[in-house]
Write a protein that holds these residues in place. Structure first.
Motif, short mmCIF file in Angstrom:
data_model
loop_
_atom_site.label_atom_id
_atom_site.label_comp_id
_atom_site.label_asym_id
_atom_site.label_seq_id
_atom_site.Cartn_x
_atom_site.Cartn_y
_atom_site.Cartn_z
N ILE A 414 -4.95 3.80 12.30
CA ILE A 414 -4.88 3.33 10.85
C ILE A 414 -3.30 2.83 10.71
CG2 ILE A 414 -6.84 4.66 9.84
CD1 ILE A 414 -4.78 6.53 8.60
N TYR A 415 -3.11 1.85 9.92
CA TYR A 415 -1.82 1.35 9.59
C TYR A 415 -1.57 1.75 8.13
CZ TYR A 415 -1.14 -1.93 13.81
OH TYR A 415 -1.16 -2.35 14.97
N PRO A 421 -3.31 2.79 -1.15
CA PRO A 421 -4.82 2.86 -1.15
C PRO A 421 -5.39 1.82 -0.20
CG PRO A 421 -3.92 1.89 -3.07
CD PRO A 421 -2.55 2.42 -2.25
N VAL A 422 -4.56 1.05 0.39
CA VAL A 422 -5.12 -0.01 1.32
C VAL A 422 -5.07 0.71 2.64
CG1 VAL A 422 -5.01 -2.19 2.19
CG2 VAL A 422 -4.36 -1.84 -0.09
N VAL A 423 -6.16 0.85 3.23
CA VAL A 423 -6.19 1.64 4.54
C VAL A 423 -6.64 0.64 5.83
CG1 VAL A 423 -6.95 3.64 5.80
CG2 VAL A 423 -6.50 3.72 3.39
N PRO A 424 -6.10 -0.11 6.72
CA PRO A 424 -6.53 -0.94 7.75
C PRO A 424 -6.84 0.11 8.79
CG PRO A 424 -4.42 -1.64 7.00
CD PRO A 424 -4.71 -0.12 6.13
N VAL A 449 -14.18 -6.57 6.97
CA VAL A 449 -13.55 -6.74 8.29
C VAL A 449 -12.60 -7.92 8.52
CG1 VAL A 449 -15.18 -5.35 9.47
CG2 VAL A 449 -15.70 -7.77 9.06
N VAL A 450 -11.71 -7.85 9.13
CA VAL A 450 -10.56 -8.83 9.27
C VAL A 450 -10.33 -9.29 10.62
CG1 VAL A 450 -8.59 -10.07 8.03
CG2 VAL A 450 -9.93 -8.26 6.96
N GLY A 451 -10.13 -10.61 11.05
CA GLY A 451 -9.84 -10.91 12.21
C GLY A 451 -8.95 -12.16 12.29
N SER A 460 -7.35 -7.31 14.98
CA SER A 460 -8.62 -7.34 14.19
C SER A 460 -8.54 -5.85 13.62
CB SER A 460 -9.67 -7.56 14.97
OG SER A 460 -9.64 -8.90 15.43
N ARG A 461 -9.18 -5.77 12.19
CA ARG A 461 -9.26 -4.63 11.68
C ARG A 461 -10.30 -4.58 10.65
NH1 ARG A 461 -3.27 -5.38 9.68
NH2 ARG A 461 -3.32 -6.33 11.77
N ALA A 462 -10.62 -3.34 10.32
CA ALA A 462 -11.45 -2.95 8.94
C ALA A 462 -10.56 -2.64 8.05
CB ALA A 462 -12.62 -2.22 9.35
N ARG A 463 -10.70 -2.98 6.87
CA ARG A 463 -9.88 -2.47 5.55
C ARG A 463 -10.43 -2.02 4.39
NH1 ARG A 463 -7.06 -7.37 2.17
NH2 ARG A 463 -9.37 -7.46 1.62
#
Length: 514
Positions: A414-415, A421-424, A449-451, A460-463
């Motif tokens: 996780i980043y 509260p934003v958890v990538p 999901v973001v790419g 690429s990640r889920a947020r």
């Protein structure tokens, strides 16, 4: 630790950005390479009409014209994005609260078109909306007040602020926002994106220099480009990179003429919505003061979500709000409404009322929306006579800490900052973008999901967006689903068992030198 810099921070500043494992990076590039090869093969089949082409393209007689579509973007859309398009633009049919209802849809042509089945997927746990304080609801004090405002004023204003669209409820909101932020004056706008893109051009122009964080939102980037100012980009949250640009700007001035810049504007965000990181505001303020620059702070994601009083990143660090020259934020996240604001000195706001395109030409904010913001902000400030606002701020902080800790223990990467509260959550490989979104929805969890191109190609990640409206049971359900999908898709890449050490204390001693 450098004691002369540590006084800038009143508590540890912990952020983590674990490097992409080499094998994962190689496999990710290979995945995109394979998709690209098959994309060209599909284009070949479409060219010879062996496969149907659904995408918009120029007619044969227009081949000598300037192309309407950029070639690579169009290639990416039809050959890569279309494969996982079902993960985006899902229609919901309820309030986007802690839980939501989704309209089920299917595609019979590989995501080119969708059909609604008539079925509703109910009680999906919403881990994607920016509903940080849980005010996006259709019951309670905010909803009741918005209904009363609708009955009194109607929904539409049908005019701009400078003509017949200036209402007393809007002026009341502007006074409340200024008081909430601890600044002299404020101005509200009907659209958050336009608050940045239409106001930055009013503040800077030719002969001015904008120093922009490399991860700034598209609205900030567009506003900077529209301004006609010279733009230079510094590395994300890197104070050495920013200080070097400031020194060079002052030492060398404008290109060719070497005249001093008319204005130097540092543009940053409070919380970066794709990284989950928090701006190093104390250090930026120190640099801004030392080099006599101006500071533009976008608090779209941080206002309401950070700080013991919910007043954003300035409150979070315990700074003086007057140290920020232009304070911008939106009402679309923590307040469950729409629009944005700019706050600062009275002279600044008076100038924008006369020169901002968004103020002069855009339809003013809808009255029920303004009332929603007034009510939610009053609750946050505790002026409603209850502790509901303080309870929500505390609950959001507790939920954020709990959710991040559990994900880290799970072994996923996780980043971002521990308090964001934003958890990538990193997915990396292109095939896992669509697979993660679909598998989570099967378990009744709604995620984003973001790419690429919204992120670097190998990141690429889920947020996840944590909310005060989430109960511990909801978070545990989402964590259980994430654990199951993480095992299924082999997403537990993390090689660190403990959080990274504090990074916020590290900076150059020169920041505090006179």
């Amino acid at each position: 630790l450098n004691n002369s810099v540590s006084v800038l921070y009143k508590k540890p500043f912990a952020e983590s950005f674990e490097e992409t494992p080499l094998l994962v990076a190689v496999l990710t590039y290979m995945g995109y390479g394979i998709l690209t090869v098959f994309g060209y093969l599909r284009d070949f089949l479409r060219h010879w009409s062996i496969q149907t082409c659904h995408v918009a393209r120029e007619k044969e007689e227009q081949k000598d014209f300037v192309p309407l579509y950029q070639d690579f973007e169009n290639f990416y859309t039809r050959n890569l994005y279309m494969r996982i398009r079902d993960n985006w633009n899902r229609p919901i049919c309820s309030v986007p609260g802690a839980k939501m209802n989704l309209v089920e849809r299917v595609s019979r042509d590989y995501n080119w078109t969708f059909e609604h089945t008539g079925r509703v997927v109910k009680d999906v746990i919403n881990m994607g909306s920016y509903n940080y304080l849980g005010f996006a609801d259709n019951t309670g004090a905010c909803a009741d007040a918005a209904v009363e405002a609708t009955e009194k004023y109607g929904v539409g204003v049908a005019s701009s602020r400078c003509e017949m669209g200036n209402l007393d409820i809007q002026e009341k909101l502007e006074q409340l926002v200024a008081r909430f932020l601890g600044l002299e004056s404020s101005m509200i706008f009907g659209m958050g994106f336009a608050t940045n893109s239409m106001n930055i051009p009013a503040l800077t122009g030719k002969g001015c220099l904008i120093l922009s964080d490399e991860l700034n939102h598209a609205s900030l980037v567009l506003g900077a480009r529209l301004s006609g100012s010279t733009i230079r980009v510094f590395k994300h949250n890197n104070m050495q990179s920013l200080e070097k640009l400031l020194r060079d700007a002052i030492a060398h001035g404008q290109p060719r003429t070497h005249r001093p810049w008319k204005k130097i504007l540092i543009v940053v965000e409070g919380i970066y919505s794709m990284e989950g990181s928090i701006v190093r505001l104390p250090e930026i303020v120190a640099l801004k003061k030392r080099y006599k620059a101006y500071l533009y702070l976008d608090e779209a994601h941080s206002i309401g979500a950070l700080g013991p009083n919910g007043r954003g990143v300035v409150d979070y660090f315990g700074l003086d709000p007057k140290d920020v020259d232009i304070m911008m934020g939106t009402f679309t996240k923590s307040f469950g409404a729409a629009g944005g604001y700019i706050a600062g000195k009275k002279d600044l706001i008076n100038f924008l009322r006369c020169h901002s395109h968004s103020a002069l030409y855009a339809t003013s904010m809808s009255p029920p929306v303004a009332q929603q913001i007034i009510t939610s902000m009053t609750i946050i400030m505790g002026e409603d006579g209850t502790t509901l606002g303080a309870d929500r701020i505390r609950r959001l902080s507790e939920n954020t800490t709990y959710f991040r800790r559990k994900l880290r223990e799970m072994g996923v990467v996780i980043y971002g900052n521990d308090d964001s509260p934003v958890v990538p959550m990193m997915l990396y490989m292109p095939a896992k973008i669509g697979a993660f979104g679909r598998e989570m929805l099967k378990r009744n969890i709604g995620t984003v999901v973001v790419g690429f191109p919204a992120t670097p190609i190998i990141e690429s990640r889920a947020r996840f967006c944590v909310s005060a409206a989430h109960t511990r049971e909801m978070l545990d359900t989402a964590l259980k689903a994430t654990d199951e999908v993480g095992d299924l898709l082999q997403l537990k890449y993390s090689r660190r068992e403990q959080p990274l050490p504090s990074l916020g204390w590290m900076a150059k001693e020169s920041l505090l030198q006179d």
